[in-house]
Design an enzyme around this catalytic site. Sequence first.
Site, mmCIF file in Angstrom:
data_model
loop_
_atom_site.group_PDB
_atom_site.id
_atom_site.type_symbol
_atom_site.label_atom_id
_atom_site.label_comp_id
_atom_site.label_asym_id
_atom_site.label_seq_id
_atom_site.Cartn_x
_atom_site.Cartn_y
_atom_site.Cartn_z
ATOM 1 N N SER A 280 0.829 -1.200 0.000
ATOM 2 C CA SER A 280 0.000 0.000 0.000
ATOM 3 C C SER A 280 0.865 1.253 0.000
ATOM 4 O O SER A 280 1.975 1.260 0.552
ATOM 5 C CB SER A 280 -0.869 -0.017 1.258
ATOM 6 O OG SER A 280 -1.469 1.232 1.470
ATOM 7 N N LYS B 5 1.960 -3.948 6.601
ATOM 8 C CA LYS B 5 2.358 -3.894 5.188
ATOM 9 C C LYS B 5 3.857 -3.618 5.084
ATOM 10 O O LYS B 5 4.578 -4.264 4.317
ATOM 11 C CB LYS B 5 1.583 -2.810 4.448
ATOM 12 C CG LYS B 5 0.108 -3.100 4.278
ATOM 13 C CD LYS B 5 -0.109 -4.277 3.346
ATOM 14 C CE LYS B 5 -1.556 -4.725 3.326
ATOM 15 N NZ LYS B 5 -1.745 -6.064 2.780
ATOM 16 N N TYR C 80 -2.233 -1.481 10.828
ATOM 17 C CA TYR C 80 -2.438 -2.003 9.474
ATOM 18 C C TYR C 80 -1.242 -1.653 8.583
ATOM 19 O O TYR C 80 -0.657 -2.514 7.922
ATOM 20 C CB TYR C 80 -3.738 -1.428 8.872
ATOM 21 C CG TYR C 80 -3.797 -1.558 7.370
ATOM 22 C CD1 TYR C 80 -4.031 -2.792 6.774
ATOM 23 C CD2 TYR C 80 -3.585 -0.456 6.540
ATOM 24 C CE1 TYR C 80 -4.054 -2.916 5.391
ATOM 25 C CE2 TYR C 80 -3.603 -0.573 5.161
ATOM 26 C CZ TYR C 80 -3.844 -1.799 4.593
ATOM 27 O OH TYR C 80 -3.857 -1.921 3.217
#
Length: 336
Positions: free
Chosen positions: A124, A153, A149
């Site tokens: 992302s 990643k 989150y």
Amino acid sequence: MNILLTGGAGYIGSHTAIELYKAGHSAVVVDNLSNSNPESLRRAGRIVGREIPFVRADVRDREAMDRVFGENRIDAVIHFAGLKAVGESVEKPLEYYENNMNATFVLLEAMRSHGCKNIIFSSSATVYGDPQIIPITEECPKGHCTNPYGQTKSMLEEVLMDVQRADREWNVILLRYFNPIGAHPSGTMGENPNGIPNNLMPYITQTAVGIRKELGVFGNDYDTHDGTGVRDYIHVCDLAAGHVAALKAIERKCGIGIYNLGTGHGYSVLDVVRAFVKVNGVEVPYSIKPRRAGDIATCYCNPAKAKAELGWEAKYGIEEMCRDSWNWQKNNPEGY
Ligand code: NAD
Ligand code: UD1
């Protein structure tokens, strides 16, 4: 190639399945359905004219993964499976770290023991934090992620690159998605968020269809052309095609590849609202609200590397993204 799609029943995975079949590949989907509905795959199957093989399983379940690799010849994996709600990850950090990290560890171990060493990972733009360079190139240093989150990643990118450095037979492609929106042009598939949407486009479509009263625009005092946040929105079908292009790099034995997948255009919140209203002829009532914690002013990429090395570039513009998002929402007000 025969591709394992972890998390393939979800929004991006189900659209990618279509692009894979269109390009002559085949796919097997593993998903625990924690954030999806298998109807997405039935509809994708109707579009490609073939049933898409689906195994309901958790990627953290090593035995289940061994069965999948034992029963199918898998040439490469596209690893979509993961929890992705930023706000929820702040409230439930352990659940997010546990699911996203462990699923990837189990997957990588299963791949290694079955001799499959090709993986594309859903990363992302969040790994850039508040970016040091705009437009963001892949050389831009990674930044501080303000939520668990984003941390998963960023950490998983490092894990994957270490695995490749330890064994050069691996091919690892990290795809850094910008802001995927839109839906399949058929109007039969799209994003199906649970509960109140966190992201802009599903909030807009649910407001337009009457499920939400008005859109809150989070801040109009950013240093952008109209004061609202600027992002690089990309049509989900373009994003899906980016995975097919990345598979070609894997076939060429690329080693490690890192690519931004975006259009290179930045649109503000109000630009998107205006485009949506104009293209679809519907009203989207909105009001200005305070800034959302953790948001940045501007985030859009320079997608030149993906064009040069993968031969991929986004085809759809903001109007098509708005048209297809609305087409999906109005035909499926309750989702799948
Ligand atoms: P999604 O939630 O629609 O799809 C993810 C899928 O993974 C879901 O179907 C869910 O049921 C499944 N899943 C989660 N944990 C699992 C597990 N342990 N075992 C098996 N299945 C599991 O999300 P999406 O928008 O399609 O995103 C796909 C990937 O792309 C995710 O990794 C996400 O973090 C990443 N990503 C998404 C965006 C975005 O804006 N949508 C942006 C950047 C990156
Ligand atoms: C968010 C995540 C990012 C994740 C991405 C895709 C944060 C800080 N970042 O990106 O990590 O990869 O989603 O899941 O959450 N907006 C409104 N009103 C709304 C919703 C959004 O004004 O109701 C604005 C936001 O302030 C932002 C823009 O719209 O300026 C886009 O927001 P969103 O769709 O949530 O994406 P990001 O915040 O860019």
